[in-house]
Design an enzyme around this catalytic site. Structure first.
Site, mmCIF file in Angstrom:
data_model
loop_
_atom_site.group_PDB
_atom_site.id
_atom_site.type_symbol
_atom_site.label_atom_id
_atom_site.label_comp_id
_atom_site.label_asym_id
_atom_site.label_seq_id
_atom_site.Cartn_x
_atom_site.Cartn_y
_atom_site.Cartn_z
ATOM 1 N N HIS A 1 86.050 -19.716 64.121
ATOM 2 C CA HIS A 1 87.250 -19.038 64.606
ATOM 3 C C HIS A 1 88.340 -20.084 64.828
ATOM 4 O O HIS A 1 88.077 -21.275 64.857
ATOM 5 C CB HIS A 1 86.968 -18.302 65.919
ATOM 6 C CG HIS A 1 85.892 -17.264 65.812
ATOM 7 N ND1 HIS A 1 85.863 -16.315 64.814
ATOM 8 C CD2 HIS A 1 84.796 -17.037 66.584
ATOM 9 C CE1 HIS A 1 84.794 -15.543 64.980
ATOM 10 N NE2 HIS A 1 84.136 -15.965 66.031
ATOM 11 N N SER B 1 88.354 -13.740 65.376
ATOM 12 C CA SER B 1 87.453 -13.545 66.509
ATOM 13 C C SER B 1 87.381 -12.057 66.837
ATOM 14 O O SER B 1 88.304 -11.283 66.536
ATOM 15 C CB SER B 1 87.954 -14.311 67.729
ATOM 16 O OG SER B 1 89.136 -13.711 68.238
ATOM 17 N N THR B 2 86.279 -11.658 67.458
ATOM 18 C CA THR B 2 86.142 -10.260 67.874
ATOM 19 C C THR B 2 87.262 -9.874 68.827
ATOM 20 O O THR B 2 87.773 -8.753 68.786
ATOM 21 C CB THR B 2 84.782 -10.034 68.552
ATOM 22 O OG1 THR B 2 83.742 -10.446 67.665
ATOM 23 C CG2 THR B 2 84.581 -8.573 68.908
ATOM 24 N N GLY B 3 87.672 -10.815 69.684
ATOM 25 C CA GLY B 3 88.735 -10.526 70.643
ATOM 26 C C GLY B 3 90.038 -10.146 69.979
ATOM 27 O O GLY B 3 90.709 -9.201 70.404
ATOM 28 N N ASN C 1 77.311 -8.345 68.445
ATOM 29 C CA ASN C 1 77.067 -9.283 67.351
ATOM 30 C C ASN C 1 75.591 -9.172 66.973
ATOM 31 O O ASN C 1 74.720 -9.333 67.832
ATOM 32 C CB ASN C 1 77.396 -10.708 67.800
ATOM 33 C CG ASN C 1 77.378 -11.698 66.653
ATOM 34 O OD1 ASN C 1 76.541 -11.604 65.757
ATOM 35 N ND2 ASN C 1 78.286 -12.655 66.690
ATOM 36 N N PRO C 2 75.263 -8.891 65.717
ATOM 37 C CA PRO C 2 73.854 -8.746 65.326
ATOM 38 C C PRO C 2 72.984 -9.946 65.688
ATOM 39 O O PRO C 2 71.771 -9.798 65.881
ATOM 40 C CB PRO C 2 73.935 -8.559 63.809
ATOM 41 C CG PRO C 2 75.263 -7.918 63.589
ATOM 42 C CD PRO C 2 76.168 -8.575 64.594
ATOM 43 N N SER C 3 73.589 -11.123 65.817
ATOM 44 C CA SER C 3 72.798 -12.301 66.190
ATOM 45 C C SER C 3 72.207 -12.151 67.588
ATOM 46 O O SER C 3 71.136 -12.702 67.880
ATOM 47 C CB SER C 3 73.660 -13.564 66.119
ATOM 48 O OG SER C 3 74.708 -13.529 67.067
ATOM 49 N N ASN D 1 80.541 -8.139 72.732
ATOM 50 C CA ASN D 1 79.246 -8.823 72.648
ATOM 51 C C ASN D 1 78.318 -8.621 73.849
ATOM 52 O O ASN D 1 77.723 -9.576 74.354
ATOM 53 C CB ASN D 1 79.459 -10.316 72.386
ATOM 54 C CG ASN D 1 80.129 -10.562 71.044
ATOM 55 O OD1 ASN D 1 79.950 -9.788 70.105
ATOM 56 N ND2 ASN D 1 80.916 -11.622 70.955
#
EC number: 2.4.99.-
Length: 398
Positions: free
Chosen positions: A370, A322-324, A236-238, A214
């Site tokens: 998450h 989660s991305t992690g 993250n697109p946000s 991110n």
């Protein structure tokens, strides 16, 4: 006196002396023995008799060591750590909600256990990941795994599809771009506030491949704690929408900020939600137009769906991984050795010192989106099994 009488007198005297000698010696022997014992004690400085052995002058004097004591302590620690590993597995399978303090106590216990990479455990876990998900071939969308004409289902909105036409197809790399796979040493750098004052930057930058999440800051004072090297970073697109105005009026700021990432890959979830697609494509075109050094990649939605199913069997049932955890799973397949930094979903350290959620802010994730403690218990298991290593605290600085 007659000659015979003198001889008899002499014999009688000798017999008397012999009798006196016999009577005197038994009475003196115990006293003499006590003297010998006291002398022996002085000579050996109180060494227990069990350690005093008969030896020739050529025999080396044996030394009393604490090796037996150390071996016993080592066995006790090994047994404790084995029990702790089983305890974590049981702990993570419970449906009951555990407090933050419960987790912190477990982490305190884990830190007393020496860590060693277990090649067999790593190989078995990696094989399971490869069987279900195969990051080596399917981690990102490529022209090889997604030909023109494919109707691609979205990861989360799985009933929705996007047709892969030529204009989209040309955004994909021909094949997986990780040409030096498998990488020897990889760092997966989370954004936890535990990284502040960790001095882990130098160690992270020595890794062969560094994953980040991110678009976190890596320049200035934070670099000593988080490093500056980046080979792949997720977006993250946000962030593009909220921080960079969807790359309209803040496009220049975006290009200025990403310059710090060198020639890293930018990884976006273009096919997770339909709302992500346009924004992710905008990032691709912005980098193409500006001839930026970075290259855009897209998570393959099928890979993410398969990965979610894999972790669901282990009790991670949140709305989305989660991305992690996604990137950690990828790293185990792409790397021989994996070390995690900045993975800390708690509000304080084991020493009860407050910790911000991120090392650069304290913005919390959406509730229920998450399942951080549940995910973290799985990562703790991987650490205890020697599959990867978690950095819990400050790094050692040479």
């Amino acid at each position: 006196m007659r000659p015979g009488g003198a001889l008899l007198a002499l014999l009688a005297s000798l017999l008397l002396l012999l009798l006196l000698r016999l009577l005197w010696c038994p009475a003196d022997a115990p006293g003499r023995a006590r003297i010998l014992v006291e002398e022996s004690r002085e000579a050996t400085h109180g060494t227990p008799a069990a350690l005093r052995t008969l030896r020739s002058p050529a025999t080396a004097v044996p030394r009393a060591t604490n090796s037996t004591y150390l071996n016993e302590k080592s066995l006790q620690l090994t047994e404790k750590c084995k029990n702790l590993q089983y305890g974590i597995e049981s702990f993570s399978n419970k449906t009951k909600g555990y407090s933050e303090n419960d987790y912190l106590q477990i982490i305190t216990d884990i830190q007393s256990c020496p860590w060693k990479r277990q090649a067999e455990e790593y190989a078995n876990f990696r094989a399971k990941l490869a069987s279900c998900c195969d990051a080596v071939q399917n981690f990102v969308v490529s022209q090889n795994n997604t030909p023109v004409g494919t109707n691609m289902s979205y990861e989360v909105e799985s009933k929705k599809e996007i047709p892969i036409k030529k204009n989209i197809f040309h955004m994909f790399p021909v094949s997986q771009p990780f040409v030096d796979y498998p990488y020897n040493q990889c760092a997966v750098v989370g954004n936890g506030g535990i990284l502040n004052k960790s001095l882990c930057g130098t160690e992270i930058d020595k890794s062969d491949f560094v994953f980040r999440c991110n678009l976190p800051p890596t320049t200035g004072d934070v670099s000593k704690d988080v490093g500056s090297k980046t080979n792949l970073v997720t977006i993250n697109p946000s962030i593009i929408t909220l921080k960079y105005g969807n790359l309209k009026e803040k496009k220049a700021l975006f290009l200025e900020d990403i310059a710090t990432y060198g020639d890293a890959f930018f990884l976006l979830p273009a096919f997770s939600f339909r709302a992500n697609t346009g924004t992710s494509f905008k990032v691709y075109y912005t980098l193409e137009e500006s001839k930026a050094r970075q290259k855009v990649l897209f998570f393959h939605p099928k890979y993410l769906k398969d990965l979610a199913l894999f972790w669901r069997t282990k009790g991670v049932t949140a709305y989305r991984l989660s991305t992690g955890l996604m990137i950690t799973s990828v790293a185990v397949e792409l790397c021989k050795n994996v070390k995690l930094y900045g993975f800390w979903p708690f509000s304080k350290t084991v020493e009860d010192i407050p910790v911000s959620h991120h090392y650069y802010d304290n913005k919390l994730p959406k509730h229920g989106f998450h399942q951080m403690p549940k995910e973290y218990s799985q990562i703790l298991q991987l650490h205890m099994k020697g599959i990867l290593k978690l950095q819990f605290s400050k790094c050692e600085v040479a």
